[in-house]
Structures are given as structure tokens and as C-alpha cells.
Design a protein around this motif. Structure first.
Motif, PDB file in Angstrom:
ATOM      1  N   GLY A 188     -11.556   0.283  -0.720  1.00 35.29           N
ATOM      2  CA  GLY A 188     -10.902  -1.158  -0.457  1.00 35.29           C
ATOM      3  C   GLY A 188     -11.737  -2.404  -0.536  1.00 35.29           C
ATOM      4  N   PHE A 240     -12.725  -4.669  -3.395  1.00 32.98           N
ATOM      5  CA  PHE A 240     -11.713  -5.598  -4.039  1.00 32.98           C
ATOM      6  C   PHE A 240     -11.118  -7.014  -2.920  1.00 32.98           C
ATOM      7  N   ALA A 241     -11.540  -6.502  -1.496  1.00 30.05           N
ATOM      8  CA  ALA A 241     -11.356  -7.412  -0.701  1.00 30.05           C
ATOM      9  C   ALA A 241     -11.766  -8.920  -1.049  1.00 30.05           C
ATOM     10  N   SER A 247      -4.639  -4.944  -1.285  1.00 31.88           N
ATOM     11  CA  SER A 247      -4.816  -3.748  -0.687  1.00 31.88           C
ATOM     12  C   SER A 247      -6.222  -3.903   0.098  1.00 31.88           C
ATOM     13  N   GLY A 248      -7.190  -4.227  -0.712  1.00 32.36           N
ATOM     14  CA  GLY A 248      -8.221  -4.327   0.096  1.00 32.36           C
ATOM     15  C   GLY A 248      -8.258  -5.274   1.206  1.00 32.36           C
ATOM     16  N   ASN A 249      -7.784  -6.303   1.288  1.00 30.65           N
ATOM     17  CA  ASN A 249      -7.575  -7.418   2.327  1.00 30.65           C
ATOM     18  C   ASN A 249      -6.993  -6.709   3.524  1.00 30.65           C
ATOM     19  N   ARG A 250      -5.857  -5.707   3.343  1.00 27.43           N
ATOM     20  CA  ARG A 250      -5.132  -5.045   4.105  1.00 27.43           C
ATOM     21  C   ARG A 250      -5.977  -4.082   5.029  1.00 27.43           C
ATOM     22  N   ILE A 251      -6.835  -3.397   3.980  1.00 26.55           N
ATOM     23  CA  ILE A 251      -7.720  -2.124   4.659  1.00 26.55           C
ATOM     24  C   ILE A 251      -8.664  -2.833   5.590  1.00 26.55           C
ATOM     25  N   ARG A 252      -9.316  -4.030   5.142  1.00 23.94           N
ATOM     26  CA  ARG A 252     -10.110  -4.740   5.875  1.00 23.94           C
ATOM     27  C   ARG A 252      -9.764  -5.121   7.299  1.00 23.94           C
ATOM     28  N   LEU A 286      -3.105  -7.095  -6.985  1.00 21.75           N
ATOM     29  CA  LEU A 286      -2.840  -5.796  -6.383  1.00 21.75           C
ATOM     30  C   LEU A 286      -3.913  -5.094  -5.694  1.00 21.75           C
ATOM     31  N   LEU A 287      -4.921  -5.051  -6.279  1.00 23.29           N
ATOM     32  CA  LEU A 287      -6.119  -4.586  -5.593  1.00 23.29           C
ATOM     33  C   LEU A 287      -6.675  -5.501  -4.484  1.00 23.29           C
ATOM     34  N   GLN A 288      -6.725  -6.691  -4.776  1.00 24.90           N
ATOM     35  CA  GLN A 288      -7.099  -7.578  -3.404  1.00 24.90           C
ATOM     36  C   GLN A 288      -6.475  -7.444  -2.447  1.00 24.90           C
ATOM     37  N   GLY A 302       0.910  -1.388   0.284  1.00 23.28           N
ATOM     38  CA  GLY A 302      -0.052   0.230   0.151  1.00 23.28           C
ATOM     39  C   GLY A 302       0.986   1.092  -0.056  1.00 23.28           C
ATOM     40  N   ILE A 350      -4.451   2.760   3.735  1.00 25.56           N
ATOM     41  CA  ILE A 350      -3.744   1.747   4.449  1.00 25.56           C
ATOM     42  C   ILE A 350      -2.693   2.801   5.456  1.00 25.56           C
ATOM     43  N   LEU A 397      -6.746  -3.998   8.831  1.00 23.32           N
ATOM     44  CA  LEU A 397      -6.556  -2.910   9.744  1.00 23.32           C
ATOM     45  C   LEU A 397      -7.661  -2.197  10.242  1.00 23.32           C
TER      46      LEU A 397
END
Lengths: 222, 222
Positions: free
Chosen positions: B82, B85-86, A129-134, A125-127, A82, B133, A136
Motif C-alpha cells: 500500500g 502508492f500512498a 488504497s495506499g492512503n487509507r492503509i497508511r 485507485l491505488l493511491q 478497499g 484495509i 489506518l
């Protein structure tokens, strides 16, 4: 060396396709020894490090210089993907090698190229970031709760609600779940074990059945 | 209606270009009234909502049904980009309209198309995730600190370090900074004001000079 497609960025490609794609854009490799400092906190981070082999420790030091470990990064994984695209691309941690290994380094422009050429890489790439946002955002919620029992009760209750049935599959491993809750893995296992012993939860392989939803909610305190 | 390029996704395009790009992919608009519930917590979220006009409140209810506001979303902004795309695209909040407005709705496949056709849109999408993020990771750190004075001291000290000089430009507005610290805006303004009054900081327009770095570090407690 792990196969490239074990890294989320290339998860939708075969290992061969991933290697072919990378060969088409500027990139480089970097080997490191145990104990080596890979990057300092505050360094500009405009190239993505993909850890192909080895283990890194992400550390911060507090205002008095004490070193605190934030996260252990095990290959294969992207390092702080990210941050590469944030408007201030500054590494928020120091990276120290705890095992020797290898990095694949992709400049930001190579990542953009790869994502434009192959929608499967864009999706990876988008997944990521999405997983990381979720993760956090969830962690931020759990860190503000008082007890571990409360965290477990709320997490399991919500999962039952989202999954629409009382038998829930945990979307995270116990290790990832303990990181989410900000506790050690043994503490989490013990606490879940206690709920099983007390007849509140029933273990079914990797899944759990909520036996006593009322009692589980009662464990949230206050 | 705000210009589309005020939204980060289209920040690198002119408003006209942004409209032309959107016209090329499947999309729709949705108007809503004040008080309307736009989406429920737990809903699948596989289309991006872009808030073009109006204000939404992102809310959660705790385990006892009490409603807590998480965030106020003001147009123009992307809603939880985000999450789209999670791997589990589930909305973690309820969205309620606090002012009437309009949404532009883009299915995930349209977003992928847009990002592949125009690298400026890809960059906007990745920057948005990167910024998010960064913000969440920082917030997670600050929420675990005890006092507001400690948060300010650490933040200002780090910024001086990153920016390499004692006069620092705050990268966030006071409003965003108060959200980062998890305090109200007036409380943050008062606390900064006190450090200025005490001669620890000096205000220079939107920037601050650290006058007494030693004293500032001393405010971090323990």
C-alpha cells in the motif's frame, strides 16, 4: 453536484475526461433522501459507491444494539473502496443518509475496465488504497497511546524527523488529524494551543516550528 | 525459492506466467544476509519489495529508542504494498532480516505496467490492498475492546451473523486471528479452549458451532 475529479479516483483527470471514461462502462446513479438507509452492515459490497452529493453516516451497532457513528462521509468521496476488492466484500458498517444526495455506482468489473483503459484512474485507485492503509496503520498506533499530549509529541517529532527540519508542514488538516488521534477537533486544537502557549511549539501559518524538542519529547509520559 | 504465484500479486496466474510477465518490465533482485538492515524507517519507499525467500522483521523504535517488533514477514509476501502508492511513500518501519533471503524489487512504474497489461495482476494488487484495509479496520476495532473474551465473543457472533448460520468457518488462521486481536497465539488458543470446555462453543474440525449464543454474548463484559 461536485466535479468528478474532486474524487481521488479521478484526481489525475479533468472533470470532462472523467465523465467521458465513465460513459464508456456500465454504471448507474441512485438518489437518496435524508434519513434513508443506503446499505446495511453485512451487505455484499461488490459495486463501488461514489458519493457525488450529500452526506452519509457510517455506523455500527454494538452487541447490545447501541448505534455508534464510525465516520461521516462528505461528497465527493469513494465509499469503502478497499472493501470492493477484498476477498470477503462485506460492508462493515451501516450507511445512513444524513443529507439528501446522489451516488454514482460502479460495478467491480467497470472499475477494472476503467483502471486498465486509463493509467491515471489506476493510479487514483491505488493511491486511495495506499492512503487509507497508511492512515489506518497510523491510527492503530496512536489509539494505543495514553494521552493526547503523547500523540501530538510523537507525531510532531516523527514529522520533523521525516521532513528533515524543525519547521514542519502538517500533511493532514486538523480535522483529519483529530480523526487519526481518535479525539475531537476542539480537544486537539486546545492541546496544540497549550503547547504553543508553553513555548514548546511556534505556529507559522499552517506550519509549526518545534522550539523545544527536549520538552516535547518529555510530554510523552511514562 | 517459493513459486511467485504464492504471492498475492500473482495469485491469479501460473508461476510460469508470473515469471514471463516480470521479465517484460524493469526489475531487479537483491540478496541479504541474516541481521542485515534492509531499509530504515523514514526511507522513501517507491519500489515494491517482494520477499521471495527468507524472513524480515518490521520494527519501530519508540521515542526513547527502544526497538519494538511490529510484524514478522515470511516469504512469499509483498512488503507494505500500500505504501508504494500512498501520496507520502515513506516506510513506517525498519526492516531487518532475521533469516537470509532474496527480494524481488519492482519500481512503481513496473507495477503500473504489469497491472495494465494483465488484469489478473491488477486484481491481485487491488485484493491485497483491500484485504489489508479490512484487516487494519477490524484490528482498530478490536484493539479498543477490553478483554480477549469480549473480542472472541464479538468476532464469533458477527461471523455467525455474516455467514448466516451457527456453524462458522473462521476466515483467518489462529495465527492471523491472534494478530488481529493483538494477543499471543497461545493466549487465544487457551481462551477459545475455555469456551469449548464451558460448552459455549463446539469445535468441528476447522469450524466452530455456537452452542450458547446468549452465554457468548454475556462474555462481552460491561
Amino acid at each position: 453536484m461536485s466535479a468528478l475529479n474532486q474524487c481521488r479516483l479521478f484526481a489525475h483527470l479533468s472533470a470532462e475526461d472523467a465523465e467521458d471514461r465513465i460513459a464508456e462502462v456500465p454504471h448507474r446513479h441512485r438518489s437518496f433522501a435524508e434519513g434513508e438507509i443506503i446499505a446495511f452492515k453485512g451487505d455484499a459490497y461488490e459495486e463501488l459507491f461514489i458519493l457525488l452529493k450529500g452526506t452519509l453516516s457510517a455506523e455500527i451497532s454494538d452487541i447490545r444494539g447501541r448505534v455508534l457513528k464510525v465516520e461521516t462521509l462528505k461528497a465527493p468521496t469513494m465509499v469503502a473502496a478497499g472493501i470492493v476488492f477484498a476477498e470477503r466484500s462485506i460492508l462493515p458498517v451501516r450507511l445512513t443518509a444524513t443529507e439528501p444526495g446522489t451516488l454514482l455506482i460502479l460495478p467491480r468489473s467497470s472499475l477494472i475496465d476503467l483502471a486498465q483503459r486509463d493509467s491515471r484512474i489506476l493510479m487514483g485507485l491505488l493511491q486511495d488504497s495506499g492512503n487509507r492503509i497508511r492512515f489506518l496503520a497510523d491510527k492503530l498506533r496512536f489509539v494505543q497511546m495514553n494521552s493526547l499530549e503523547e500523540k501530538i509529541a510523537i507525531y510532531f517529532t516523527e514529522q520533523a524527523e521525516f521532513q528533515g527540519r524543525p519547521v514542519i508542514e502538517l500533511p493532514y488538516s486538523i480535522e483529519a488529524l483529530s480523526e487519526l488521534f481518535g479525539v475531537t477537533r476542539p480537544a486537539l486544537s486546545r492541546s496544540i494551543g497549550r503547547l504553543v502557549d508553553d513555548g514548546v511549539l511556534e505556529r507559522r501559518g499552517r506550519a509549526f516550528r518545534i522550539v523545544d524538542a527536549e520538552e516535547l519529547r518529555g510530554r510523552t509520559g511514562d
